[in-house]
Enzyme design. Structure first.
Site, PDB file in Angstrom:
ATOM      1  N   LYS A 107       0.860  -1.195   0.000  1.00  0.00           N
ATOM      2  CA  LYS A 107       0.000   0.000   0.000  1.00  0.00           C
ATOM      3  C   LYS A 107       0.886   1.232   0.000  1.00  0.00           C
ATOM      4  O   LYS A 107       2.004   1.195   0.525  1.00  0.00           O
ATOM      5  CB  LYS A 107      -0.896   0.025   1.238  1.00  0.00           C
ATOM      6  N   GLY A 221     -18.567   7.106  -3.151  1.00  0.00           N
ATOM      7  CA  GLY A 221     -17.438   7.165  -4.075  1.00  0.00           C
ATOM      8  C   GLY A 221     -17.486   5.962  -4.995  1.00  0.00           C
ATOM      9  O   GLY A 221     -18.550   5.378  -5.225  1.00  0.00           O
TER      10      GLY A 221
HETATM   11  P1  NAD Z   1     -13.731   7.465  -2.909  1.00  0.00           P
HETATM   12  O1  NAD Z   1     -12.721   8.478  -2.579  1.00  0.00           O
HETATM   13  O2  NAD Z   1     -14.163   7.292  -4.331  1.00  0.00           O
HETATM   14  O3  NAD Z   1     -15.074   7.750  -2.062  1.00  0.00           O
HETATM   15  C1  NAD Z   1     -15.077   7.854  -0.669  1.00  0.00           C
HETATM   16  C2  NAD Z   1     -16.479   8.274  -0.265  1.00  0.00           C
HETATM   17  O4  NAD Z   1     -16.551   8.299   1.166  1.00  0.00           O
HETATM   18  C3  NAD Z   1     -16.894   9.654  -0.745  1.00  0.00           C
HETATM   19  O5  NAD Z   1     -18.260   9.658  -1.086  1.00  0.00           O
HETATM   20  C4  NAD Z   1     -16.668  10.529   0.490  1.00  0.00           C
HETATM   21  O6  NAD Z   1     -17.488  11.697   0.483  1.00  0.00           O
HETATM   22  C5  NAD Z   1     -17.074   9.553   1.566  1.00  0.00           C
HETATM   23  N1  NAD Z   1     -16.590   9.882   2.895  1.00  0.00           N
HETATM   24  C6  NAD Z   1     -15.334  10.255   3.267  1.00  0.00           C
HETATM   25  N2  NAD Z   1     -15.291  10.475   4.598  1.00  0.00           N
HETATM   26  C7  NAD Z   1     -16.541  10.215   5.061  1.00  0.00           C
HETATM   27  C8  NAD Z   1     -17.139  10.266   6.344  1.00  0.00           C
HETATM   28  N3  NAD Z   1     -16.435  10.605   7.432  1.00  0.00           N
HETATM   29  N4  NAD Z   1     -18.456   9.934   6.465  1.00  0.00           N
HETATM   30  C9  NAD Z   1     -19.179   9.592   5.373  1.00  0.00           C
HETATM   31  N5  NAD Z   1     -18.665   9.539   4.129  1.00  0.00           N
HETATM   32  C10 NAD Z   1     -17.371   9.843   3.984  1.00  0.00           C
HETATM   33  O7  NAD Z   1     -13.201   6.099  -2.295  1.00  0.00           O
HETATM   34  P2  NAD Z   1     -13.563   4.625  -2.739  1.00  0.00           P
HETATM   35  O8  NAD Z   1     -12.627   4.211  -3.817  1.00  0.00           O
HETATM   36  O9  NAD Z   1     -15.020   4.484  -2.944  1.00  0.00           O
HETATM   37  O10 NAD Z   1     -13.093   3.815  -1.438  1.00  0.00           O
HETATM   38  C11 NAD Z   1     -13.919   3.730  -0.287  1.00  0.00           C
HETATM   39  C12 NAD Z   1     -13.341   2.694   0.658  1.00  0.00           C
HETATM   40  O11 NAD Z   1     -13.225   1.439  -0.016  1.00  0.00           O
HETATM   41  C13 NAD Z   1     -11.929   2.985   1.206  1.00  0.00           C
HETATM   42  O12 NAD Z   1     -11.822   2.411   2.489  1.00  0.00           O
HETATM   43  C14 NAD Z   1     -11.025   2.211   0.239  1.00  0.00           C
HETATM   44  O13 NAD Z   1      -9.778   1.885   0.815  1.00  0.00           O
HETATM   45  C15 NAD Z   1     -11.876   0.981   0.041  1.00  0.00           C
HETATM   46  N6  NAD Z   1     -11.583   0.237  -1.193  1.00  0.00           N
HETATM   47  C16 NAD Z   1     -11.664   0.818  -2.416  1.00  0.00           C
HETATM   48  C17 NAD Z   1     -11.415   0.060  -3.558  1.00  0.00           C
HETATM   49  C18 NAD Z   1     -11.567   0.626  -4.933  1.00  0.00           C
HETATM   50  O14 NAD Z   1     -11.383  -0.130  -5.890  1.00  0.00           O
HETATM   51  N7  NAD Z   1     -11.942   1.882  -5.097  1.00  0.00           N
HETATM   52  C19 NAD Z   1     -11.045  -1.281  -3.434  1.00  0.00           C
HETATM   53  C20 NAD Z   1     -10.991  -1.853  -2.155  1.00  0.00           C
HETATM   54  C21 NAD Z   1     -11.257  -1.082  -1.047  1.00  0.00           C
END
Ligand code: NAD
Length: 428
Positions: A107, A221
């Site tokens: 990471k 997101g």
């Molecule tokens: P992103 O940046 O696209 O979206 C994050 C979302 O969370 C946004 O809507 C933001 O407004 C919201 N957010 C942030 N802080 C917040 C809070 N305190 N309360 C409520 N909402 C809040 O991120 P993503 O890619 O959707 O990733 C989200 C999670 O999933 C993370 O933990 C990431 O590590 C995990 N993840 C993502 C992927 C991927 O392929 N994108 C894969 C595995 C895990």
């Protein structure tokens, strides 16, 4: 806001220790697996648009590569810490293992806030990050990908810098690339869809008709947007999402009891997953406090925003009908909250299983890049469904057989496989 007393890495180690004891792992294997193998910490000086130079702090952590090259995203976040990166790298090792792809865990991160950076400044951070680790990452060593607040564009800048340094074309250096530059169809949907594939299987095992369920999502997101979409396509009713409001520096929940519409919300969502309150109200949404998502009258909760969201304070507020939690985010549930969930007998699909769709599709992207032959979207998504379903069934069968919590069963499968790989290599 980030809770300063919360340490994601301590939580990852605590989870590991519990499972290591159950598996009876020897001391050397425990010592090897409870800490990352390698870490890189570095400065990234960037010339800002106003002519000054700003120095950003960057990290890459390689937790374990016994089963294959490290794999894991790069997160841009103002509250990024080395311990968050360590935890996420550790979880990547278990995630690749539980879905049985031949990769290890890594990471990366940069302490920065893209909300306040121009495109050019972000490009400077990406290229600077890659210059610092260009000899420590690579298609056969460690393959980065996007994560919170990084996108395909960031990946292309990083790949381009790597290719300049190594003088060649190396599309397998990074995944999450845009289509046409080595990206895979289905990658954008993969994590969210993967969550819903395992949700579907869990509901099937529980004898619950998905069409008769309601679900609340935290975050809007990449993960949540596609999870909401596919869940709705399967006939479920998503009632709310919550997201961060950059201007107010707090989160809000957007509720529509008759069912939210991801496409409608997307039109009023910024590129960071923040939704316009005024436009949402005009479209008939109730705008509630950020924690309200967890209190709704739903059968399914999908925390898909950030770590440390379902805590000893918020878990007791879960609606009384909740039967299933699908952890879209990494580390959303604290160990104390896990105890509350166990006591209530709620079925849990743990993060590193539920959100493994992203890394599985990244692996497919690498395979396609290596072959220089790209599959159709249906082909990618059907292979993804097979992998996710297979992993879920193995974990749930073990949980049933050994009468253990799903998180423990997933850890037992994942850690056992990594421990075996270390042993076979003669590392321990
Ligand atoms: P992103 O940046 O696209 O979206 C994050 C979302 O969370 C946004 O809507 C933001 O407004 C919201 N957010 C942030 N802080 C917040 C809070 N305190 N309360 C409520 N909402 C809040 O991120 P993503 O890619 O959707 O990733 C989200 C999670 O999933 C993370 O933990 C990431 O590590 C995990 N993840 C993502 C992927 C991927 O392929 N994108 C894969 C595995 C895990």
């Amino acid at each position: 806001m980030a809770d300063k007393s919360f340490n994601a890495f301590e939580m990852a180690q605590k989870q590991f220790d519990g499972v290591a004891e159950k598996l009876g792992l020897d001391q050397a294997t425990c010592d090897l697996l409870r800490n990352p193998m390698r870490e890189y910490h570095f400065n990234i000086p960037v010339r800002m648009d106003d002519g000054t130079v700003k120095v950003f702090r960057g990290f890459r952590v390689q937790h374990n590569d016994a089963r294959g090259p490290c794999k894991g995203g790069i997160r841009f976040h103002p509250q990024e810490t080395i311990d968050t990166v360590r935890a996420l790298a550790t979880w990547m090792t278990w995630k690749c293992s539980v879905v049985d792809i031949p990769l290890g865990g890594g990471k990366g991160g940069v302490i920065c806030d893209p909300h306040h950076l121009s495109e050019r400044e972000q490009e400077g951070i990406c290229r600077g990050w890659m210059r610092q680790v260009a000899y420590n990452v690579g298609p056969f060593q460690d393959v980065p990908a996007p994560d919170v607040m990084t996108s395909g564009q960031h990946m292309i800048w990083m790949m381009d810098e790597y290719e300049r340094i190594h003088n060649g074309k190396f599309p397998g250096i990074i995944t999450g690339k845009p289509l046409g530059v080595g990206g895979s169809l289905g990658r954008t949907e993969a994590t969210g869809y993967g969550c819903v594939y395992v949700m579907r299987e869990a509901l099937r095992e529980m004898g619950i008709d998905i069409k008769k369920t309601k679900a609340a999502f935290q975050g809007f997101g990449n993960v949540s947007q596609y999870a909401v979409k596919l869940y709705k396509e399967y006939g479920g009713t998503p009632v709310c999402v919550s997201c961060w409001d950059q201007a107010d520096q707090k989160s809000y929940t957007f509720l529509k009891k008759t069912g939210i519409d991801a496409d409608e919300l997307l039109k009023i969502t910024d590129r960071f997953g923040g939704i316009s309150k005024e436009k949402a109200k005009a479209a008939g949404y109730e705008v509630l406090d950020g924690n309200a998502w967890i209190e709704q009258d739903v059968e399914i909760l999908v925390p898909a925003a950030l770590e440390n969201q379902v805590t000893k304070d918020t878990a007791p507020k879960m609606g009384k009908n909740v039967k299933l939690i699908v952890e879209g985010a990494n580390g959303p549930t604290t160990p104390e909250a896990d105890e509350i969930i166990k006591q209530r007998g709620i079925f849990m699909i743990p993060d590193f299983l539920a959100n493994a769709g992203g890394v599985t599709c990244s692996y497919f992207e690498q395979v396609q890049c290596n072959m220089n032959y790209f599959w159709t979207k249906d082909e990618v998504l059907s292979k993804l469904d097979t992998k996710m379903t297979d992993a879920f069934l193995k974990v749930s069968a073990l949980a049933r057989d050994k009468k253990v919590y799903m998180r423990d069963a997933a850890y037992m499968i994942a850690i056992q496989k990594v421990a075996e790989a270390c042993k076979l290599r003669g590392w321990v």
